[in-house]
Design an enzyme around this catalytic site. Structure first.
Site, PDB file in Angstrom:
ATOM      1  CG  HIS A 197      -0.789   7.071   7.456  1.00  0.00           C
ATOM      2  ND1 HIS A 197      -1.830   6.350   7.997  1.00  0.00           N
ATOM      3  CD2 HIS A 197       0.354   6.416   7.837  1.00  0.00           C
ATOM      4  CE1 HIS A 197      -1.346   5.316   8.660  1.00  0.00           C
ATOM      5  NE2 HIS A 197      -0.029   5.342   8.594  1.00  0.00           N
ATOM      6  CG  ASP A 241       1.644   4.988   4.720  1.00  0.00           C
ATOM      7  OD1 ASP A 241       0.823   4.087   4.483  1.00  0.00           O
ATOM      8  OD2 ASP A 241       2.539   4.897   5.583  1.00  0.00           O
ATOM      9  CD  GLU A 298       4.702   1.793   5.526  1.00  0.00           C
ATOM     10  OE1 GLU A 298       5.393   2.412   6.349  1.00  0.00           O
ATOM     11  OE2 GLU A 298       3.458   1.669   5.638  1.00  0.00           O
ATOM     12  CG  HIS A 341      -0.154   0.190   2.512  1.00  0.00           C
ATOM     13  ND1 HIS A 341       0.402  -0.868   3.191  1.00  0.00           N
ATOM     14  CD2 HIS A 341       0.166   1.303   3.244  1.00  0.00           C
ATOM     15  CE1 HIS A 341       1.027  -0.434   4.266  1.00  0.00           C
ATOM     16  NE2 HIS A 341       0.899   0.888   4.329  1.00  0.00           N
ATOM     17  CG  HIS A 359       5.215   6.847   8.912  1.00  0.00           C
ATOM     18  ND1 HIS A 359       5.911   5.741   9.349  1.00  0.00           N
ATOM     19  CD2 HIS A 359       4.304   6.387   8.015  1.00  0.00           C
ATOM     20  CE1 HIS A 359       5.436   4.666   8.756  1.00  0.00           C
ATOM     21  NE2 HIS A 359       4.452   5.022   7.938  1.00  0.00           N
TER      22      HIS A 359
END
Length: 226
Positions: free
Chosen positions: A56, A52, A172, A50, A160
């Site tokens: 997020h 981000d 990721e 997926h 992040h």
């Protein structure tokens, strides 16, 4: 030219980040009863392979549909960090001199081999200094073959925050990066696609991540004597 699939399959009971929604895939309609096959999918936005979006980690940052599409596709550079080891730190020394503005950086930890096992949680991770180097170098898309760019579990997620804070995209749970590394070693041109579902306001979404490999070697012309 060849295409390599860098995605894990979406399956009932598949691994998810601790605390994320569990995944269920089941028939909703079937040919036998309804004339068509339709699956019912129950999953979180951070399921499997997926991306981000910056949203997020902060409601004030851009969501998936607010990012330029260029964030999700382009030339790629693979960085080999397989020697980092379990819960190892991947610092700026791994990236110095290897990245440039606009490339998608793929970090190979080798941890995809542990997918589906408890060892997958003990993955290597980037350091804040590495994230800062990538942003300073003009990189806005970073992928990793592990559960997170930060440690798991984590009370804080500084990597992040640095990447998303610069409106970068994080991918990721990539897999099969060994094939990309092998292609890069031959001098092949590598392009990666990480396009997510178009979810308005989305914090992230599963992707079908693929690498497009073009051999950079020029074929030798065959001369036929007559």
């Amino acid at each position: 030219m060849r295409i390599i699939d860098l995605s894990v399959p979406i399956l009932t009971g598949m691994p998810v980040y601790p605390g994320d929604p569990e995944v269920t895939v089941r028939p909703a309609l079937t040919v036998a009863l309804d004339g068509v096959n339709v699956l019912h999918l129950a999953l979180g936005s951070q399921t499997g392979t997926h991306v981000d979006a910056p949203r997020h980690i902060d409601d004030s940052l851009p969501a998936l549909d607010e990012l330029p599409l260029e964030r999700f596709a382009g030339p790629a550079v693979l960085v080999d960090a397989r020697d980092a080891g379990a819960r190892g730190a991947i610092g700026p020394e791994y990236f110095t001199g290897k990245v440039r503005p606009g490339v998608i950086v793929l970090v190979e930890t080798g941890w995809s081999q542990h997918w589906g096992t408890v060892e997958y949680l003990a993955h290597p991770h980037l350091t804040p200094a590495a994230a800062e180097l990538l942003i300073a170098a003009g990189v806005r898309t970073v992928g990793i073959d592990a559960l997170s760019v930060d440690p798991t579990p984590a009370l804080e997620i500084p990597v992040h925050r640095i990447l998303c804070g610069a409106q970068a995209v994080i991918a990721e749970n990539l897999t099969d990066l060994a094939q990309v590394r092998a292609a890069q070693q031959t001098g092949a041109r590598i392009e990666v696609s990480l396009f997510p579902l178009r979810i308005p306001g989305g914090d992230g979404a599963p992707v079908r991540a693929v690498a497009r490999i073009e051999d950079s070697r020029i074929p030798t012309e065959t001369v036929i004597d007559t």
